[in-house]
Write a protein that holds these residues in place. Structure first.
Motif, PDB file in Angstrom:
ATOM      1  N   LEU A  10      41.597 -33.870  41.517  1.00  0.00           N
ATOM      2  CA  LEU A  10      42.057 -32.579  40.987  1.00  0.00           C
ATOM      3  C   LEU A  10      43.469 -32.257  41.481  1.00  0.00           C
ATOM      4  O   LEU A  10      44.327 -31.801  40.722  1.00  0.00           O
ATOM      5  N   GLN A  11      43.713 -32.553  42.741  1.00  0.00           N
ATOM      6  CA  GLN A  11      45.036 -32.246  43.306  1.00  0.00           C
ATOM      7  C   GLN A  11      46.135 -33.129  42.718  1.00  0.00           C
ATOM      8  O   GLN A  11      47.311 -32.825  42.869  1.00  0.00           O
ATOM      9  N   LYS A  12      45.760 -34.216  42.110  1.00  0.00           N
ATOM     10  CA  LYS A  12      46.778 -35.145  41.590  1.00  0.00           C
ATOM     11  C   LYS A  12      46.913 -35.088  40.074  1.00  0.00           C
ATOM     12  O   LYS A  12      47.567 -35.934  39.465  1.00  0.00           O
ATOM     13  N   LEU A  13      46.307 -34.084  39.453  1.00  0.00           N
ATOM     14  CA  LEU A  13      46.318 -34.067  37.988  1.00  0.00           C
ATOM     15  C   LEU A  13      47.717 -33.919  37.391  1.00  0.00           C
ATOM     16  O   LEU A  13      48.014 -34.476  36.331  1.00  0.00           O
ATOM     17  N   ILE A  27      36.699 -31.030  35.511  1.00  0.00           N
ATOM     18  CA  ILE A  27      36.699 -31.076  34.035  1.00  0.00           C
ATOM     19  C   ILE A  27      37.569 -29.943  33.485  1.00  0.00           C
ATOM     20  O   ILE A  27      38.413 -30.147  32.609  1.00  0.00           O
ATOM     21  N   ASN A  28      37.378 -28.739  34.045  1.00  0.00           N
ATOM     22  CA  ASN A  28      38.174 -27.595  33.568  1.00  0.00           C
ATOM     23  C   ASN A  28      39.646 -27.822  33.748  1.00  0.00           C
ATOM     24  O   ASN A  28      40.443 -27.573  32.849  1.00  0.00           O
ATOM     25  N   ILE A  68      41.236 -30.591  34.043  1.00  0.00           N
ATOM     26  CA  ILE A  68      41.716 -31.661  33.144  1.00  0.00           C
ATOM     27  C   ILE A  68      41.923 -31.086  31.746  1.00  0.00           C
ATOM     28  O   ILE A  68      42.965 -31.295  31.112  1.00  0.00           O
ATOM     29  N   HIS A  69      40.950 -30.318  31.281  1.00  0.00           N
ATOM     30  CA  HIS A  69      41.063 -29.740  29.938  1.00  0.00           C
ATOM     31  C   HIS A  69      42.210 -28.736  29.845  1.00  0.00           C
ATOM     32  O   HIS A  69      42.903 -28.686  28.837  1.00  0.00           O
ATOM     33  N   GLN A  70      42.392 -27.973  30.926  1.00  0.00           N
ATOM     34  CA  GLN A  70      43.512 -27.013  30.907  1.00  0.00           C
ATOM     35  C   GLN A  70      44.847 -27.705  30.682  1.00  0.00           C
ATOM     36  O   GLN A  70      45.774 -27.138  30.133  1.00  0.00           O
ATOM     37  N   ARG A  71      44.938 -28.934  31.153  1.00  0.00           N
ATOM     38  CA  ARG A  71      46.189 -29.686  30.987  1.00  0.00           C
ATOM     39  C   ARG A  71      46.214 -30.487  29.694  1.00  0.00           C
ATOM     40  O   ARG A  71      47.064 -31.352  29.507  1.00  0.00           O
ATOM     41  N   GLY A  72      45.239 -30.251  28.847  1.00  0.00           N
ATOM     42  CA  GLY A  72      45.209 -30.950  27.554  1.00  0.00           C
ATOM     43  C   GLY A  72      44.793 -32.398  27.692  1.00  0.00           C
ATOM     44  O   GLY A  72      45.067 -33.216  26.813  1.00  0.00           O
ATOM     45  N   MET A  73      44.138 -32.723  28.812  1.00  0.00           N
ATOM     46  CA  MET A  73      43.690 -34.106  28.981  1.00  0.00           C
ATOM     47  C   MET A  73      42.164 -34.178  28.817  1.00  0.00           C
ATOM     48  O   MET A  73      41.503 -33.154  28.622  1.00  0.00           O
ATOM     49  N   ARG A  74      41.640 -35.384  28.911  1.00  0.00           N
ATOM     50  CA  ARG A  74      40.207 -35.615  28.728  1.00  0.00           C
ATOM     51  C   ARG A  74      39.652 -36.409  29.897  1.00  0.00           C
ATOM     52  O   ARG A  74      40.415 -37.051  30.626  1.00  0.00           O
ATOM     53  N   LEU A  75      38.326 -36.419  29.991  1.00  0.00           N
ATOM     54  CA  LEU A  75      37.683 -37.178  31.066  1.00  0.00           C
ATOM     55  C   LEU A  75      36.493 -37.954  30.517  1.00  0.00           C
ATOM     56  O   LEU A  75      35.627 -37.387  29.854  1.00  0.00           O
TER      57      LEU A  75
END
Ligand code: NOJ
Length: 538
Positions: free
Chosen positions: A36-39, A87-88, A90-97
């Motif tokens: 999360l810290q490296k997103l 997950i949140n 990642i999604h906030q940044r427009g990415m997926r998991l």
């Protein structure tokens, strides 16, 4: 199918080993909060979808591909709440998991196996494949050749043999049992409900066994895989299934089927041929494989890659090519593992980062989307003296600080040792330094990723091989209604001149310098050794 489901056709994937990415609590083991810290860093690479290696509870005899409890996160990595937070974010940044789903087998520590082994009357006994003899399914190859002598292992408790395609500590599930089929669907729902965007489904060719076959790619296996897809389409239409099926091209196609099985499949056949092409300076086997690979349904996509967390597999090449690839890329016996090579990208290419960039350019020029394996974006090295495949899974080298900046604490021991000597020492190869340095490999790769993403035609299916006869160059043309891009790659250590005919092109810059000048090319172009040039038709 609605438009929502197409994101995977354009995504660049980033594969992470959660235990070696970033340790946020100082215990020496990477974790979900660490990721999360490296997103923002991950986003800055231009990558859109993170693929996490197994995160479920496991005794870790096979990197987590030996699952003990499919409904629990391994405590080393964090909690379900951590996953939801990740997950949140990642999604906030427009990415997926996407997560790894180990469909074919469990750990022998899994409660199902333990109950089934202890009691033949338990409903869990039939979750696995048992036999009184080890003579069945003789035509099935052994995958972990260096450790396993048979696909059968004897259980003292059950007084029977059980079937396993990987380590003997990973009993295969019995997909002839409806309860297993339902159980795996429940597991899928459990994690998809949490908001993940799909699964990389592990070892999918091996679900069902039949006498007289090699027990791979069986029609019955495809029936179940299609059921998994139906679940996704009906209940999670924005999510994807990515197939891990290390098979010859003709056997790989049925996994994409008519667009009704997997959304994506790793393009295993093409990978070793990229290494061969730059290893021998000859485009022919790469071109042959591309031509042999039939078109795939519109809603499907290939996932191409250079390296991942496993050995570089050379199973699906001829014996002659296997020997050749071993000779070039695995000169020391210790570098071999099963039918593969346990080395990372940069050391495989002798640390020549211009040549590594050429390999990425070839990869990105191909149909499909690509995966970047964590650490390869800075040219991390490997440690062949670690066991099994651990040598290509060492901690991410974030900085030249203590423990390569991998942990916030000062633990006595890290999950795996950092590389702290030689050419790939973290003091020389790390993210912090490469972010600063304008011409670093990291910045050059980012520019290449951004260039590819600026031209959607790269994710389409169509391609034309140009000047195939000029074996020293891999020339592939990609087009759509509005653009044509010619990607030229010099596979040799000598300069090569390529004829361009009557067309005029502009240099397509993977530039990190926005002031770099437009260069126009017509009639012919000369490429320096091991270089690439992408040209856009004007
Ligand atoms: C493929 C995975 O990539 C590998 O790491 C694992 O050992 C096997 N499947 C067995 O799950």
């Amino acid at each position: 199918m609605n438009d929502l489901t197409k994101w995977y056709k354009e995504a660049i994937f980033y594969e992470i080993d959660p235990r070696t990415y970033f340790d946020s609590n100082g215990d020496g083991i990477g974790d979900l909060q660490g990721i999360l810290q490296k997103l923002d860093y991950i986003k800055s690479l231009g990558t859109d979808c993170i693929w996490l290696l197994p995160i479920f509870s496991s005794p870790m005899k096979d990197g987590g591909y030996d699952i003990e409890d499919y409904y629990a996160i391994h405590p080393d990595l964090g909690t379900i709440e951590d996953l939801k937070e990740l997950i949140n974010a990642i999604h906030q940044r427009g990415m997926r998991l996407i997560l790894d789903l180990v469909v074919n087998h469990t750990s022998d520590q899994c409660e199902w196996f333990q109950k089934g082994e202890a009691d033949k009357d338990s409903p869990y006994h039939d979750y696995y494949v048992w036999s009184d003899s080890d003579e069945k399914y003789k035509d099935t190859r052994i995958i972990f050749l260096d450790t396993e002598k048979s696909n059968w292992a004897w259980s003292e408790k059950a007084q029977q043999y059980y079937w396993h395609r990987f380590f003997s500590s990973q009993p295969d599930l019995n997909y002839d049992n409806p309860a297993v089929r339902e159980e795996m669907k429940m597991i899928m729902r459990f994690w998809l409900d949490m908001g993940i965007d799909g699964f990389r489904a592990d070892a999918v060719p091996y679900l069902i066994e039949r006498e007289g076959t090699n027990c791979e790619n069986l029609p019955e296996t495809h029936v179940y895989l299609k059921e998994m897809r139906q679940l996704i389409d009906a209940e999670y239409p924005d999510c994807i299934l990515l197939a891990e099926a290390n098979q010859w091209p003709r056997d790989l196609m049925p996994y994409l089927a008519k667009g009704d099985e997997f959304h994506m499949a790793f393009n295993f056949p093409v990978m070793p041929r990229i290494y061969k092409s730059v290893g021998v300076g000859d485009n022919s086997s790469l071109i042959e494989t591309l031509k042999d690979t039939p078109g795939i349904p519109d809603d499907c996509q290939w996932c191409t890659f250079l390296r991942n967390h496993d050995e570089l597999t050379v199973e699906m090449v001829t014996e002659e090519d296997r020997k050749l690839l071993w000779d070039i890329y695995a000169p020391e016996k210790r570098m071999h593992l099963n039918l593969g090579i346990r080395r990372r990208l940069a050391p495989l290419i002798g640390g020549d980062m211009h040549k590594v960039e050429l390999l990425y350019a070839i990869l990105f020029s191909l149909p499909g989307v690509s995966i970047i394996y964590y650490g390869d974006e800075i040219g991390m090295g490997d440690n062949i003296w670690l066991e099994d495949r651990d040598g290509v899974r060492t901690p991410m080298q974030w900085s030249n600080g203590a423990h390569a900046g991998f942990t916030i604490g000062n633990p006595k021991k890290l999950y795996r040792p950092v590389i702290d000597e030689g050419e790939y020492d973290f003091k020389k190869i790390n993210v912090a330094q490469q972010i600063e340095e304008k011409g670093s490999f990291l910045n050059r790769l980012k520019a290449l990723v951004h260039m590819r993403k600026a031209h959607p035609l790269f994710t389409s299916q169509g391609f034309t091989i140009v000047n195939a006869w000029q074996r020293e160059v891999f020339a592939i043309q990609r087009s759509n209604d509005s653009e044509t891009i010619l990607c030229l790659h010099n596979l040799t250590d000598e300069q090569q001149t390529v004829a361009l005919g009557k067309t005029t092109y502009n240099h397509l810059h993977a530039s990190i310098d926005p002031m770099e000048q437009e260069i126009q090319y017509s009639s012919e172009v000369t490429l320096p050794p091991f270089s690439y040039l992408w040209l856009i038709r004007i």
